[in-house]
Enzyme design. Structure first.
Site, PDB file in Angstrom:
ATOM      1  N   TYR A   1      14.665   6.013  -9.963  1.00 21.82           N
ATOM      2  CA  TYR A   1      14.139   5.020 -10.990  1.00 21.82           C
ATOM      3  C   TYR A   1      15.266   4.979 -12.270  1.00 21.82           C
ATOM      4  O   TYR A   1      14.633   4.646 -13.394  1.00 21.82           O
ATOM      5  CB  TYR A   1      12.820   5.291 -11.487  1.00 21.82           C
TER       6      TYR A   1
ATOM      7  N   HIS B   1       3.889 -13.118  -0.570  1.00 18.56           N
ATOM      8  CA  HIS B   1       4.595 -11.722  -0.738  1.00 18.56           C
ATOM      9  C   HIS B   1       5.991 -11.567   0.147  1.00 18.56           C
ATOM     10  O   HIS B   1       6.697 -11.024  -0.443  1.00 18.56           O
ATOM     11  CB  HIS B   1       3.492 -10.613  -0.245  1.00 18.56           C
ATOM     12  N   GLU B   2       5.781 -11.670   1.386  1.00 18.18           N
ATOM     13  CA  GLU B   2       7.043 -11.298   2.327  1.00 18.18           C
ATOM     14  C   GLU B   2       8.101 -12.414   1.925  1.00 18.18           C
ATOM     15  O   GLU B   2       9.208 -12.055   1.878  1.00 18.18           O
ATOM     16  CB  GLU B   2       6.660 -11.777   3.733  1.00 18.18           C
TER      17      GLU B   2
ATOM     18  N   HIS C   1      10.173 -11.125  -0.593  1.00 18.02           N
ATOM     19  CA  HIS C   1      11.418 -10.151  -0.084  1.00 18.02           C
ATOM     20  C   HIS C   1      12.508 -10.879   0.247  1.00 18.02           C
ATOM     21  O   HIS C   1      13.744 -10.687  -0.051  1.00 18.02           O
ATOM     22  CB  HIS C   1      10.832  -9.268   0.883  1.00 18.02           C
TER      23      HIS C   1
ATOM     24  N   GLU D   1       8.623  -5.626  -4.530  1.00 17.18           N
ATOM     25  CA  GLU D   1       7.358  -5.829  -4.052  1.00 17.18           C
ATOM     26  C   GLU D   1       6.770  -6.950  -5.196  1.00 17.18           C
ATOM     27  O   GLU D   1       5.805  -7.296  -4.691  1.00 17.18           O
ATOM     28  CB  GLU D   1       6.651  -4.636  -4.105  1.00 17.18           C
TER      29      GLU D   1
ATOM     30  N   TRP E   1      -7.425  14.314   0.198  1.00 16.42           N
ATOM     31  CA  TRP E   1      -7.198  12.881   0.170  1.00 16.42           C
ATOM     32  C   TRP E   1      -8.578  12.206  -0.424  1.00 16.42           C
ATOM     33  O   TRP E   1      -8.548  11.338  -1.430  1.00 16.42           O
ATOM     34  CB  TRP E   1      -7.335  12.323   1.808  1.00 16.42           C
TER      35      TRP E   1
ATOM     36  N   ARG F   1      -9.184   9.808  -3.851  1.00 16.47           N
ATOM     37  CA  ARG F   1      -9.937   8.384  -3.588  1.00 16.47           C
ATOM     38  C   ARG F   1     -11.215   8.221  -4.370  1.00 16.47           C
ATOM     39  O   ARG F   1     -11.625   7.366  -4.991  1.00 16.47           O
ATOM     40  CB  ARG F   1     -10.490   8.236  -2.227  1.00 16.47           C
TER      41      ARG F   1
ATOM     42  N   HIS G   1       1.569   3.040   5.485  1.00 14.86           N
ATOM     43  CA  HIS G   1       2.498   3.578   4.762  1.00 14.86           C
ATOM     44  C   HIS G   1       2.486   5.213   5.014  1.00 14.86           C
ATOM     45  O   HIS G   1       3.665   5.813   4.595  1.00 14.86           O
ATOM     46  CB  HIS G   1       2.477   2.899   3.273  1.00 14.86           C
TER      47      HIS G   1
END
Ligand code: X8Z
Ligand code: ZN
Length: 632
Positions: free
Chosen positions: A242, A402-403, A406, A430, A503, A507, A531
């Protein structure tokens, strides 16, 4: 994204992310160990090396993309072998390039060369271990996990499962008792029956335990690769991408979360109270986390599907996109064309003919595919594609935008050298399609014939804002927590024996949700998310959800829009299109801060725009939540 590797997905063929511009300024802990530095003078100049790296990557990426495309659109044992082999070859090419790159660590470079060098060596999603047998094992595990995820079916009884595997026809009995993620997600989206939802939720979460051990081994191997290049673990490689020291990046993520957390908590409070009315306070207690299967989505990540349960002013002015698509019999191509038309209205090009010939826009009936939507640039030129299982509903309608974001990014930077063919950072990539999504206002929908009336009233505004908040605000803690978990898994702070416990701690801490049934370390609930199984980093989506509002604001300004941000649509604005195109065309050729500054006049990601956008809803929620106990 850093698709140096096989294990990417949502967009293909970008290698790079970035970090510090000049190699001399790198953070100590991330610099490759001295033992690897070759003391002889490099054979070619650093500029020649970068040229050669660009050429090698061009060839290697095309080959790898074709193998992965075939695998993901036709999952079989055979295509799995081809996919794993191709990933292995790609990682080996990467290993050779990274070994050569070490020779230039101390070499002074002009800024573009330094940026290309950074993109080659920093922010990579996966790094090759030294030993070839480890590369091979890592590649095979990656292929295996995405394949299981893509082809998975939950069968109520084992006999049905056997039938589903044996019989080719989807109409035969076995297949009917077995449901894939698309079918289970439909239950999550549409059913309001507690037990039916629970069955779909537990069903899907029964798949991932089969690769829990594979995942733990994958992490070990991926870390071996990262350490070979001086990173403490693979998470450190991710955070190095970044254009700033990794520690500063972590602080930035925290800063952004702190800005938006109160609005999330406020939304959570209201939604919990509405769900409690529907399901009963025994099922949804008013001071506890919400059961994870009641939010209209398998992962409770976006809550748009429960809109009707929580609609602030029932029936007032909220266009029914799903209804319109179904009524007008829009098929996958027609839906994609609506999205393309938006980009074209901004002055961007039409999609090439090959896009329509080669994309996979519907789920094939006769074979297993990875349905999780993704955008691809196969040859880094004009062969761009989408792989999505489009159905005529609002969720898929939004996803195709969204796609295409890209895809338009790919097309805008396809004349740049390979090492610059990427987003300014992965969150930019994104954010593009999502920025367009923010322009899907009722007025826009009327213009394109997807609604016939636009209601202007305070109540209609709140309804519209609620609809958007269920997508955009609900997502924020989820967008952050996935990598909070994964960074700790990579660093070893979370051990395999605590995968599930940790996890659910996260959450609950971030999202205020809870598993609907008791869980144990025999489960692998993180692995139920694409992912995780496919090793795609996720902080990108959190950043994108902040950035897209900053982009929206800047593009609305360019379009000359004067009203409140939530009313703006940039549809048809060539001025906004020009600004967007300029941002896209820069790719990853400069540090993202420079690209952001040229595009929108600031060097920082900042949540003021998203908070400004949701100001009316935020005030309304404060009113509604008065007297309620919020939090969990
Ligand atoms: O994975 C995606 C895209 C492809 S990059 C469909 N998204 C995240 C998800 O589905 O979890 C978009 C929003 C978040
Ligand atoms: Zn994406």
């Amino acid at each position: 994204m850093n698709s140096f590797t096989f294990s990417k997905s949502c967009l293909f063929l970008s290698f790079v992310t970035s970090a510090l511009l000049l190699s001399g300024c790198e953070k100590k802990e991330e610099a490759p160990p001295q033992t690897h530095i070759v003391a002889v003078a490099p054979k070619m100049s650093v500029n020649e090396f970068i040229d050669e790296a660009n050429k090698k990557l061009d060839v290697a990426t095309l080959e790898n993309n074709t193998a992965q495309w075939v695998y993901e659109t036709f999952i079989t044992d055979d295509s799995a072998i081809i996919s794993a082999k191709s990933s292995e070859r790609f990682l080996t090419t990467q290993k050779e390039l990274l070994a050569q790159a070490r020779e230039y660590q101390q070499t002074p470079m002009d800024p573009p060369t330094a940026k290309a060098y950074t993109n080659l060596t920093k922010g990579l999603d996966l790094l090759p271990p030294d030993k070839s047998e480890e590369i091979s094992e890592l590649a095979a595990l990656g292929t295996k996990m995405s394949g299981i995820y893509g082809a998975a079916k939950y069968c109520k009884d084992e006999a049905a499962k056997d039938n589903a595997i044996k019989k080719a026809s989807p109409d035969e009995k076995g297949e009917k008792n077995c449901r894939d993620l698309t079918a289970l997600s439909e239950v999550m989206a549409k059913s309001r029956n507690y037990d039916e939802l629970l069955d779909a939720w537990t069903g899907w979460h029964s798949i991932s335990p089969q690769y829990r051990n594979d995942y733990a081994r994958y992490i070990e191997l991926a870390n071996t690769g990262a350490r070979a290049y001086g990173f403490s673990d693979l998470g450190a490689s991710w955070r190095s991408g970044y254009d700033m020291p990794a520690a500063d990046f972590e602080k930035d993520v925290e800063r952004l979360w702190t800005q938006v957390e109160p609005l999330y908590k406020s939304l959570h409070c209201k939604i919990r109270s509405d769900l409690s009315k529907h399901y009963g306070a025994d099922k949804v207690p008013l001071d506890k986390p919400i059961p994870a299967h009641l939010l209209g989505d398998m992962w409770s990540q976006q809550w748009g599907n429960v809109y009707k349960l929580v609609e602030p002013y029932p029936g007032i002015g909220s266009p029914d996109i799903t209804g319109a698509l179904v009524k007008q019999k829009k098929d996958a191509v027609a839906i994609t064309k609506i999205a393309e038309n938006f980009f074209v209205s901004l002055g961007l090009q039409s999609l090439p003919e090959s896009f329509w010939q080669k994309s996979m826009l519907i789920k094939p009936r006769d074979r297993d595919v990875v349905c999780h939507a993704s955008a691809w640039t196969m040859d880094a030129k004009m062969d761009v594609r989408i792989k999505q299982c489009i159905q005529p509903n609002e969720e898929e309608f939004l996803t195709i935008h969204h796609e295409l974001g890209h895809v338009y990014y790919f097309l805008a930077y396809n004349n740049l050298p390979m090492l610059f063919q990427d987003g300014a950072h992965d969150g930019f990539h994104e954010a593009i399609g999502d920025t367009i999504m923010l322009s899907i206002t009722p007025e826009y929908l009327k213009k394109v014939g997807l609604t016939d009336k636009v209601v202007s009233s305070e109540q209609a505004t709140i309804n519209q804002q609620m609809r958007m908040a269920l997508e955009k605000i609900a997502f924020l803690p989820f967008g952050k927590l996935i990598d909070q978990w994964r960074w700790k898994v990579y660093s070893g702070e979370i051990k395999p024996e605590d995968y599930n416990k940790s996890w659910w701690q996260l959450r609950t801490q971030y999202q205020g949700i809870v598993a609907p049934v008791a869980r144990s370390e025999n489960d692998f609930d993180a692995g139920a998310k694409y992912h995780i199984a496919a090793n795609v980093s996720y902080t990108r989506y959190f950043l994108a959800h902040i950035l897209q509002f900053q982009f929206h604001k800047a593009l609305c300004d360019a379009a000359g829009f004067k009203g409140p941000l939530y009313q703006c649509s940039i549809y048809d604005s060539k001025a906004a299109g020009e600004k967007l195109q300029k941002l896209l065309a820069a790719g990853a050729s400069r540090p993202w801060q420079d690209t952001l500054e040229s595009a929108i006049g600031t060097r920082q990601m900042d949540a003021s725009a998203i908070l400004d956008y949701f100001a009316p809803l935020s005030a309304w929620l404060d009113e509604q939540n008065k007297g309620k106990t919020c939090g969990w």
